[in-house]
Design an enzyme around this catalytic site. Structure first.
Site, PDB file in Angstrom:
ATOM      1  N   LEU A  35       0.837  -1.200   0.000  1.00  0.00           N
ATOM      2  CA  LEU A  35       0.000   0.000   0.000  1.00  0.00           C
ATOM      3  C   LEU A  35       0.872   1.252   0.000  1.00  0.00           C
ATOM      4  CD1 LEU A  35      -2.529  -1.510   2.449  1.00  0.00           C
ATOM      5  CD2 LEU A  35      -3.129  -0.587   0.193  1.00  0.00           C
ATOM      6  N   ASN A  89      -1.060  -5.682   9.987  1.00  0.00           N
ATOM      7  CA  ASN A  89      -0.936  -6.757   8.994  1.00  0.00           C
ATOM      8  C   ASN A  89      -0.523  -8.040   9.709  1.00  0.00           C
ATOM      9  OD1 ASN A  89      -0.569  -8.001   6.369  1.00  0.00           O
ATOM     10  ND2 ASN A  89       1.637  -7.766   6.656  1.00  0.00           N
ATOM     11  N   THR A  90      -0.989  -9.158   9.174  1.00  0.00           N
ATOM     12  CA  THR A  90      -0.484 -10.438   9.673  1.00  0.00           C
ATOM     13  C   THR A  90       0.383 -11.074   8.595  1.00  0.00           C
ATOM     14  OG1 THR A  90      -1.046 -12.583  10.619  1.00  0.00           O
ATOM     15  CG2 THR A  90      -2.634 -11.670   9.064  1.00  0.00           C
ATOM     16  N   HIS A  91       1.523 -11.632   9.036  1.00  0.00           N
ATOM     17  CA  HIS A  91       2.526 -12.127   8.080  1.00  0.00           C
ATOM     18  C   HIS A  91       3.058 -13.485   8.547  1.00  0.00           C
ATOM     19  CE1 HIS A  91       5.614 -11.853   5.014  1.00  0.00           C
ATOM     20  NE2 HIS A  91       6.466 -12.294   5.924  1.00  0.00           N
ATOM     21  N   GLY A 144       6.969   0.402   4.003  1.00  0.00           N
ATOM     22  CA  GLY A 144       7.877  -0.653   3.558  1.00  0.00           C
ATOM     23  C   GLY A 144       7.167  -1.986   3.378  1.00  0.00           C
TER      24      GLY A 144
HETATM   25  C1  GAR Z   1      -1.810 -15.683   5.652  1.00  0.00           C
HETATM   26  O1  GAR Z   1      -0.946 -16.700   6.081  1.00  0.00           O
HETATM   27  C2  GAR Z   1      -1.122 -14.333   5.729  1.00  0.00           C
HETATM   28  O2  GAR Z   1      -0.210 -14.224   6.766  1.00  0.00           O
HETATM   29  C3  GAR Z   1      -0.416 -14.305   4.394  1.00  0.00           C
HETATM   30  O3  GAR Z   1      -1.363 -14.810   3.498  1.00  0.00           O
HETATM   31  C4  GAR Z   1      -2.141 -15.812   4.167  1.00  0.00           C
HETATM   32  C5  GAR Z   1      -3.599 -15.528   3.877  1.00  0.00           C
HETATM   33  O4  GAR Z   1      -4.395 -16.592   4.282  1.00  0.00           O
HETATM   34  N1  GAR Z   1      -0.010 -12.957   4.083  1.00  0.00           N
HETATM   35  C6  GAR Z   1       1.143 -12.674   3.506  1.00  0.00           C
HETATM   36  O5  GAR Z   1       1.925 -13.501   3.092  1.00  0.00           O
HETATM   37  C7  GAR Z   1       1.408 -11.183   3.356  1.00  0.00           C
HETATM   38  N2  GAR Z   1       2.776 -10.944   3.052  1.00  0.00           N
HETATM   39  P1  GAR Z   1      -5.984 -16.446   4.337  1.00  0.00           P
HETATM   40  O6  GAR Z   1      -6.407 -15.727   3.055  1.00  0.00           O
HETATM   41  O7  GAR Z   1      -6.493 -17.851   4.372  1.00  0.00           O
HETATM   42  O8  GAR Z   1      -6.318 -15.671   5.583  1.00  0.00           O
END
Ligand code: GAR
Length: 192
Positions: A92, A106-108, A142
């Protein structure tokens, strides 16, 4: 009650976990809308919960900034206290991030700062990591560089594939995200 907008790009299982948590009247947050950058399969979870959805596709705009401005307007229409990127796979730009300062997380699927970007699980396997995990962090301009809020580790087994490892991570991730949003709602975690 904390008002939350969730942005997704894919299967939406983290979204599903949050929606399930909000079924409990004691859960201190509610999801007021779910947005995506594409017609993501996970949007059906929002529809099943009768939560508003919106899709803002970048391909329809002349620049990332123009796209992000429209996405921002769609988010702000719902006046959220918190915006959660849950598998939202676009970077973004500043106009979006700055307008939501202190409200955007954010979750990563890695222990940041290790393995930022779109292929965190594959990158952990390629690096022969024996431990990886989940990070929930504030969003800055970032790529996965914002301040870390919470992390939890997940062991990597010798026979793990990217799919098996990501599945194990996502089990932990869903719990961590539900708890983190609860802690933000109850001000146990304060975003600044
Ligand atoms: C999740 O594991 C999230 O952490 C990751 O995509 C997946 C989405 O799963 N995000 C990233 O990699 C962002 N860099 P979901 O659509 O089943 O919630």
């Amino acid at each position: 009650m904390l008002s939350v907008v969730v942005l997704i790009s894919g299967s939406g299982t983290n979204l599903q976990a949050l929606l399930k948590a909000t079924d409990n009247p004691l859960y201190p947050a509610k999801i007021v809308a779910v947005g995506s950058d594409n017609d993501a399969p996970g949007l059906t979870y929002a529809e099943l919960h009768e939560v508003d959805t919106f899709v803002v596709e970048p391909g329809r705009f002349e620049s990332r900034e123009a796209w992000a401005q429209t996405l921002l307007a769609s988010v702000q229409h719902h006046q959220p206290d918190l915006v959660v990127l849950a598998g939202f796979m676009r970077i973004l730009p500043a106009n979006f991030v700055n307008a939501l300062k202190g409200k955007l997380i954010n979750t990563h699927p890695s222990l940041l700062p290790l393995y930022p970007g779109a292929h965190a699980v594959r990158d952990a396997l390629e690096a022969k990591a024996t431990v990886t995990g989940v990070t929930i962090h504030k969003v800055d301009e970032g790529v996965d560089t914002g301040e870390i809020i919470v992390q939890q580790s997940v062991p990597v087994e010798p026979n793990d594939t990217a799919a098996s490892l990501h599945e194990k991570i996502k089990v932990i991730e869903r719990e961590l995200l539900v708890q983190c949003v609860q802690d933000i709602a109850t001000k146990k975690i304060v975003l600044s």
